[in-house]
Design a protein around this motif. Structure first.
Motif, PDB file in Angstrom:
ATOM      1  N   ASP A  75      -2.909 -10.063  33.447  1.00 38.27           N
ATOM      2  CA  ASP A  75      -3.479 -11.309  33.955  1.00 38.27           C
ATOM      3  C   ASP A  75      -4.872 -11.045  34.512  1.00 38.27           C
ATOM      4  N   LYS A 101      -8.662 -17.084  32.575  1.00 37.48           N
ATOM      5  CA  LYS A 101      -8.758 -18.399  33.205  1.00 37.48           C
ATOM      6  C   LYS A 101     -10.196 -18.916  33.220  1.00 37.48           C
ATOM      7  N   LEU A 116      -5.822 -20.546  31.224  1.00 40.33           N
ATOM      8  CA  LEU A 116      -5.520 -21.455  32.317  1.00 40.33           C
ATOM      9  C   LEU A 116      -6.785 -22.067  32.904  1.00 40.33           C
ATOM     10  N   HIS A 168      -8.361 -22.493  36.167  1.00 40.19           N
ATOM     11  CA  HIS A 168      -8.073 -21.665  37.331  1.00 40.19           C
ATOM     12  C   HIS A 168      -7.758 -22.494  38.576  1.00 40.19           C
ATOM     13  N   TRP A 169      -8.498 -23.546  38.805  1.00 39.90           N
ATOM     14  CA  TRP A 169      -8.278 -24.497  39.897  1.00 39.90           C
ATOM     15  C   TRP A 169      -8.671 -25.880  39.387  1.00 39.90           C
ATOM     16  N   SER A 187      -3.589 -23.592  36.801  1.00 39.20           N
ATOM     17  CA  SER A 187      -3.261 -22.806  37.983  1.00 39.20           C
ATOM     18  C   SER A 187      -3.627 -23.637  39.216  1.00 39.20           C
ATOM     19  N   ASN A 188      -2.750 -23.591  40.196  1.00 40.59           N
ATOM     20  CA  ASN A 188      -3.005 -24.282  41.471  1.00 40.59           C
ATOM     21  C   ASN A 188      -3.060 -25.805  41.322  1.00 40.59           C
ATOM     22  N   ASN A 197       2.167 -23.416  34.996  1.00 41.62           N
ATOM     23  CA  ASN A 197       1.381 -23.653  36.204  1.00 41.62           C
ATOM     24  C   ASN A 197       1.492 -22.379  37.037  1.00 41.62           C
ATOM     25  N   GLN A 198       0.379 -21.667  37.187  1.00 41.19           N
ATOM     26  CA  GLN A 198       0.373 -20.428  37.963  1.00 41.19           C
ATOM     27  C   GLN A 198       0.030 -20.790  39.406  1.00 41.19           C
ATOM     28  N   GLU A 247       4.673 -19.651  37.161  1.00 37.87           N
ATOM     29  CA  GLU A 247       4.224 -18.270  37.251  1.00 37.87           C
ATOM     30  C   GLU A 247       3.698 -18.046  38.664  1.00 37.87           C
ATOM     31  N   TYR A 283       1.901 -15.990  41.761  1.00 39.15           N
ATOM     32  CA  TYR A 283       0.981 -14.915  42.119  1.00 39.15           C
ATOM     33  C   TYR A 283       1.067 -14.640  43.616  1.00 39.15           C
TER      34      TYR A 283
END
Length: 261
Positions: free
Chosen positions: A49, A79, A108, A110-111, A140-141, A161-162, A186, A188
């Motif tokens: 990752d 990402k 992904l 990232h935000w 993600s987030n 969705n990380q 996922e 982190y």
């Protein structure tokens, strides 16, 4: 030592599989990142990752090449920084060049850009996936509401969705919301976002003859949550991978669930 063939996979709704345990590279750069990733691949990790914002994609790619492993045997995630919304194609192309690969397995957002779901960015993700530059796409987030807005706009749900996840952050309701929408979770920061000194974790670890960190990772796995621990220490990264030779009981899982705040 755990071999890569022992790592279970999670089936994504788009038909692809992701190893349930991966290797995170946040805050690793330069030779540190290169050697950590190479050590991880030698230990048996097959899921890496990274992210454009981590500034280590070149080192991740170099370690993959030097490992001697075939590209298709390693699952790679990167990402898009939220500030690159509107530059999706250029950003992914740059990531592929840095990594030295023709595609990534998972890309992904990232935000949420400017705190918004950004359906226009998501539409570009779908297009680049359809071109084969990434096999799966996710975010993600993102909140559940953000996910619903993406689906309403495009008809396509993120495969992943990380999000930050640990026993302290365990949220069964949110987990159910995501799974009801076909979105894999996922996690982190499994250690940083938790408390490895919690008495329950220490007691359970002592009972199994393992470490609290291994307990936390096994807890993620038994909840079928993809988890991406990171470490620069070769012994610790091997220990993090060695979590498939034991199981937590239902009572132990419930006790760990109960740590949530």
């Amino acid at each position: 030592m755990t071999t890569s063939t022992a790592i279970p996979e999670v089936k994504l709704t788009d038909g692809h599989d992701v190893p349930i345990l991966g290797f995170g590279t946040w805050q690793m750069t330069g030779d540190v990142a290169y050697h950590a990733v190479l050590d991880a691949l030698k230990a048996g990790y097959r899921h890496l990752d990274t992210a454009t914002a981590y500034d280590n994609e070149a080192q991740v790619g170099r370690a993959l090449r030097d490992s001697g492993l075939a590209r298709e045997d390693v699952f790679i995630t990167t990402k898009l920084p939220p500030g690159r919304a509107g530059e999706e194609r250029a950003t992914l192309s740059a990531s592929l060049r840095e990594l030295g690969v023709d595609y990534v397995d998972l890309w992904l957002v990232h935000w949420p850009p400017d705190g918004q779901p950004a359906p226009g960015t998501w539409a570009e993700f779908i297009a680049l996936r359809d071109e084969g530059l990434t096999r799966s796409i996710g975010v993600s987030n993102y909140s559940t509401g953000h996910l619903d807005q993406l689906v309403d706009a495009t008809g396509v749900a993120p495969a992943v969705n990380q999000i930050k996840w640990s026993p302290l952050l365990h949220d069964p309701a949110r987990l159910a919301e995501l799974r009801d929408r076909g979105v894999a979770v996922e996690g982190y920061s499994p250690f940083r976002a938790g408390d490895l000194d919690a008495s329950e974790l220490v007691e359970i670890a002592e009972r199994h003859g393992i470490t609290p960190a291994q307990v936390v990772l096994r807890w993620h796995i038994q909840h079928e949550i993809v988890v991406i621990p990171k470490s620069q220490d070769p012994d610790r990264l091997r220990s993090n991978l060695d979590v498939f030779g034991f199981s937590l009981t239902d009572d132990e899982m419930s006790r760990i669930d109960g740590l949530a705040r």
